[in-house]
Each structure stands twice: as structure tokens, then as C-alpha cells.
Design a protein around this motif. Structure first.
Motif, PDB file in Angstrom:
ATOM      1  N   ALA A  95       0.840  -1.216   0.000  1.00  0.00           N
ATOM      2  CA  ALA A  95       0.000   0.000   0.000  1.00  0.00           C
ATOM      3  C   ALA A  95       0.868   1.257   0.000  1.00  0.00           C
ATOM      4  O   ALA A  95       0.602   2.209  -0.747  1.00  0.00           O
ATOM      5  N   ILE A  96       1.921   1.251   0.812  1.00  0.00           N
ATOM      6  CA  ILE A  96       2.792   2.432   0.894  1.00  0.00           C
ATOM      7  C   ILE A  96       3.550   2.632  -0.420  1.00  0.00           C
ATOM      8  O   ILE A  96       3.646   3.748  -0.926  1.00  0.00           O
TER       9      ILE A  96
ATOM     10  N   THR B  85       1.212   3.959  -3.092  1.00  0.00           N
ATOM     11  CA  THR B  85       0.905   5.381  -2.846  1.00  0.00           C
ATOM     12  C   THR B  85       2.074   6.246  -3.303  1.00  0.00           C
ATOM     13  O   THR B  85       1.877   7.294  -3.933  1.00  0.00           O
TER      14      THR B  85
ATOM     15  N   ARG C  53       1.900   9.103  -6.236  1.00  0.00           N
ATOM     16  CA  ARG C  53       2.245  10.508  -5.994  1.00  0.00           C
ATOM     17  C   ARG C  53       3.342  10.977  -6.948  1.00  0.00           C
ATOM     18  O   ARG C  53       3.334  12.107  -7.403  1.00  0.00           O
TER      19      ARG C  53
ATOM     20  N   ARG D 162       1.823  11.723 -10.250  1.00  0.00           N
ATOM     21  CA  ARG D 162       1.069  12.977 -10.210  1.00  0.00           C
ATOM     22  C   ARG D 162       2.002  14.169 -10.410  1.00  0.00           C
ATOM     23  O   ARG D 162       1.687  15.112 -11.112  1.00  0.00           O
TER      24      ARG D 162
ATOM     25  N   THR E  84      -0.673  20.710  -4.237  1.00  0.00           N
ATOM     26  CA  THR E  84       0.071  19.465  -4.040  1.00  0.00           C
ATOM     27  C   THR E  84       1.304  19.374  -4.922  1.00  0.00           C
ATOM     28  O   THR E  84       2.249  18.681  -4.602  1.00  0.00           O
TER      29      THR E  84
ATOM     30  N   ARG F  87     -15.007  20.709 -18.039  1.00  0.00           N
ATOM     31  CA  ARG F  87     -13.863  21.572 -17.750  1.00  0.00           C
ATOM     32  C   ARG F  87     -12.579  20.788 -17.991  1.00  0.00           C
ATOM     33  O   ARG F  87     -12.541  19.583 -17.834  1.00  0.00           O
TER      34      ARG F  87
ATOM     35  N   TYR G 119      -8.250  21.020 -17.185  1.00  0.00           N
ATOM     36  CA  TYR G 119      -7.187  21.684 -16.430  1.00  0.00           C
ATOM     37  C   TYR G 119      -5.870  21.542 -17.189  1.00  0.00           C
ATOM     38  O   TYR G 119      -5.367  20.440 -17.362  1.00  0.00           O
TER      39      TYR G 119
ATOM     40  N   ARG H 253      -8.667   8.479   1.081  1.00  0.00           N
ATOM     41  CA  ARG H 253      -7.254   8.543   0.730  1.00  0.00           C
ATOM     42  C   ARG H 253      -6.676   7.167   0.397  1.00  0.00           C
ATOM     43  O   ARG H 253      -5.713   7.052  -0.314  1.00  0.00           O
TER      44      ARG H 253
ATOM     45  N   LEU I  94      -5.466   3.080   1.887  1.00  0.00           N
ATOM     46  CA  LEU I  94      -4.656   2.550   2.998  1.00  0.00           C
ATOM     47  C   LEU I  94      -3.253   3.147   3.049  1.00  0.00           C
ATOM     48  O   LEU I  94      -2.816   3.633   4.092  1.00  0.00           O
ATOM     49  N   GLY I  95      -2.570   3.127   1.884  1.00  0.00           N
ATOM     50  CA  GLY I  95      -1.186   3.633   1.850  1.00  0.00           C
ATOM     51  C   GLY I  95      -1.112   5.098   2.225  1.00  0.00           C
ATOM     52  O   GLY I  95      -0.251   5.518   3.009  1.00  0.00           O
ATOM     53  N   GLY I  96      -2.049   5.888   1.676  1.00  0.00           N
ATOM     54  CA  GLY I  96      -2.077   7.325   1.967  1.00  0.00           C
ATOM     55  C   GLY I  96      -2.366   7.600   3.425  1.00  0.00           C
ATOM     56  O   GLY I  96      -1.766   8.489   4.041  1.00  0.00           O
TER      57      GLY I  96
ATOM     58  N   ILE J 287      -1.714   5.628   5.957  1.00  0.00           N
ATOM     59  CA  ILE J 287      -0.558   5.227   6.787  1.00  0.00           C
ATOM     60  C   ILE J 287       0.522   6.313   6.725  1.00  0.00           C
ATOM     61  O   ILE J 287       1.030   6.754   7.765  1.00  0.00           O
ATOM     62  N   THR J 288       0.839   6.769   5.506  1.00  0.00           N
ATOM     63  CA  THR J 288       1.888   7.797   5.386  1.00  0.00           C
ATOM     64  C   THR J 288       1.442   9.115   6.029  1.00  0.00           C
ATOM     65  O   THR J 288       2.239   9.822   6.627  1.00  0.00           O
TER      66      THR J 288
ATOM     67  N   GLU K 249       2.286  20.178   7.159  1.00  0.00           N
ATOM     68  CA  GLU K 249       1.197  19.901   6.219  1.00  0.00           C
ATOM     69  C   GLU K 249       1.097  18.415   5.914  1.00  0.00           C
ATOM     70  O   GLU K 249       2.102  17.756   5.663  1.00  0.00           O
TER      71      GLU K 249
ATOM     72  N   LYS L  54       0.335  16.324   3.271  1.00  0.00           N
ATOM     73  CA  LYS L  54       0.175  16.473   1.819  1.00  0.00           C
ATOM     74  C   LYS L  54      -0.802  15.471   1.227  1.00  0.00           C
ATOM     75  O   LYS L  54      -1.499  15.771   0.254  1.00  0.00           O
TER      76      LYS L  54
ATOM     77  N   THR M 120      -4.176  17.017   1.724  1.00  0.00           N
ATOM     78  CA  THR M 120      -4.321  18.217   0.885  1.00  0.00           C
ATOM     79  C   THR M 120      -4.648  17.792  -0.543  1.00  0.00           C
ATOM     80  O   THR M 120      -5.524  18.361  -1.194  1.00  0.00           O
ATOM     81  N   GLU M 121      -3.950  16.749  -0.988  1.00  0.00           N
ATOM     82  CA  GLU M 121      -4.159  16.204  -2.331  1.00  0.00           C
ATOM     83  C   GLU M 121      -5.596  15.693  -2.496  1.00  0.00           C
ATOM     84  O   GLU M 121      -6.253  15.970  -3.486  1.00  0.00           O
TER      85      GLU M 121
ATOM     86  N   GLU N 121      -8.007  18.705  -2.523  1.00  0.00           N
ATOM     87  CA  GLU N 121      -7.863  19.474  -3.762  1.00  0.00           C
ATOM     88  C   GLU N 121      -8.564  18.762  -4.920  1.00  0.00           C
ATOM     89  O   GLU N 121      -9.272  19.380  -5.707  1.00  0.00           O
ATOM     90  N   ASP N 122      -8.379  17.450  -5.006  1.00  0.00           N
ATOM     91  CA  ASP N 122      -9.060  16.678  -6.050  1.00  0.00           C
ATOM     92  C   ASP N 122     -10.570  16.732  -5.861  1.00  0.00           C
ATOM     93  O   ASP N 122     -11.326  16.856  -6.825  1.00  0.00           O
TER      94      ASP N 122
ATOM     95  N   ARG O 128     -12.304  19.090  -4.417  1.00  0.00           N
ATOM     96  CA  ARG O 128     -12.766  20.435  -4.767  1.00  0.00           C
ATOM     97  C   ARG O 128     -12.977  20.561  -6.269  1.00  0.00           C
ATOM     98  O   ARG O 128     -14.010  21.055  -6.728  1.00  0.00           O
ATOM     99  N   LYS O 129     -11.988  20.058  -7.029  1.00  0.00           N
ATOM    100  CA  LYS O 129     -12.083  20.151  -8.486  1.00  0.00           C
ATOM    101  C   LYS O 129     -13.288  19.355  -9.008  1.00  0.00           C
ATOM    102  O   LYS O 129     -14.046  19.839  -9.844  1.00  0.00           O
TER     103      LYS O 129
ATOM    104  N   ILE P 263     -16.644  21.119  -8.150  1.00  0.00           N
ATOM    105  CA  ILE P 263     -16.912  22.260  -9.035  1.00  0.00           C
ATOM    106  C   ILE P 263     -17.302  21.775 -10.433  1.00  0.00           C
ATOM    107  O   ILE P 263     -18.258  22.273 -11.026  1.00  0.00           O
TER     108      ILE P 263
END
Lengths: 75, 106
Positions: free
Chosen positions: A15-16, A19, A23, A26, A49, A65, A67, B29, B31-33, B35-36, B46, B48, B51-52, B55-56, B58-59, B62
Motif C-alpha cells: 500500500a505504501i 501510494t 504521488r 502525479r 500538491t 472543464r 485543467y 485517501r 490505505l497507503g495514503g 498510513i503515510t 502539512e 500532503k 491536501t491532495e 484538492e481533487d 474540490r475540483k 466544481i
């Protein structure tokens, strides 16, 4: 008992790692051009991010939309 | 599509009020997210991963709100707001809502 613990540990490690890979992908996304039919809007924001500036495009016929990454300066 | 948080749009007049429009999304988020993020929260600063996620969300909220307004025949949204909530301990709900209108330039 030790097999159960090892399996748990394996699931957590996978899982880690997944992830971490997600990231990194991304952060390294390519800049894509907006498809035909999209119009530029005044909406601009900096993705918190990645630190990459994004320009928002709008398709008036579908309401979709898009981006667009406009700034390559990443964190 | 013009989206504003104000009641009126300078330079435009509201020709027709169509009704409310919204976009809702619930995200987790993973499992991995989680845990981290838990490890990161020990050291502070922060988170992160979250936040990620927000942010996703929110987008997406909208985008959905605008698609709903477009389906209603609106060309603008006034009084746009965000609301958020928590479902369980790892899921977050974001709602974007506003009033779909037809606005015309003066």
C-alpha cells in the motif's frame, strides 16, 4: 501467527509503495493541450500538491472543464 | 460558465434564475495514503496526502456543479459556496453549490 503478521506487513508495504508511485506520477504528469471546442476561462490556480499553475478551460457545448498545466515549476 | 461567490455580477444583469445547482463528491485517501499521513502527523506540518485528496475533491465538486448548471441551461452560477463533512474517519465529503442563472451583459 507469524504468517498472519507477515501478511499484514506485506499488505502495508504494498500500500505504501503504490501510494508513493501514484504521488510520483502525479508530480510528473505531462502538459496536455486542451481538446478542440474548449474556451479559455479567467480561472487560474496553483495546485497546492504540486505547485504547478493550472489554467481552466471550459467547453460551452458539454459543460466539461479541462485543467491545463501552464507552469512547469514544481515543488 | 461564469461562477461567482457574489449575489450580482458587475456588468451583467440576471435575466432568469433557474434554481439551485450542486456538485457533491466523497473521497477517501486509501490505505497507503492514510498510513503515510499518520506517520507525517506525528512530526507535524502539512499533511500532503490529505491536501491532495481535498484538492481533487474540490475540483470534482466544481466540475459536477458546473455540469449540472449547464444541463439546466444556465450560463452562470452566483452565490457559489463550498461545504464539507466527514464520513467515517477516512472519507471526506465536499459539496459545491450555488444558484444557476442566465446572465446577460448590460
Amino acid at each position: 501467527m507469524s504468517i498472519y503478521f507477515a501478511l499484514q506487513l506485506l499488505v502495508i508495504i504494498i500500500a505504501i509503495i503504490s501510494t508513493f508511485i501514484y504521488r510520483r506520477r502525479r508530480l510528473k504528469q505531462r502538459t496536455l493541450q486542451p481538446p478542440a471546442g474548449f474556451q479559455k476561462t479567467n480561472e487560474i490556480f496553483i495546485d497546492p500538491t504540486t505547485g504547478v499553475q493550472q489554467q481552466v478551460w471550459f467547453n460551452p457545448s458539454t459543460g466539461e472543464r479541462f485543467y491545463e498545466r501552464t507552469d512547469k515549476n514544481k515543488k | 460558465m461564469l461562477v461567482v461567490t457574489t449575489e450580482n455580477i458587475p456588468g451583467y444583469h440576471i435575466d432568469k434564475v433557474i434554481g439551485h445547482t450542486f456538485g457533491v463528491v466523497v473521497r477517501s485517501r486509501g490505505l497507503g495514503g492514510n498510513i503515510t499521513a499518520s506517520v507525517r502527523s506525528i512530526f507535524g506540518g502539512e499533511i500532503k496526502e490529505y491536501t491532495e485528496m481535498i484538492e481533487d475533491a474540490r475540483k470534482v465538486a466544481i466540475d459536477r456543479m458546473i455540469q449540472n448548471a449547464h444541463a439546466m441551461g444556465a450560463n452562470a452560477i452566483v452565490m457559489m459556496r463550498f461545504d464539507s463533512g466527514e464520513i467515517g474517519q477516512t472519507m471526506s465529503e465536499i459539496v459545491a453549490y450555488g444558484t444557476a442563472v442566465v446572465a446577460e451583459k448590460n
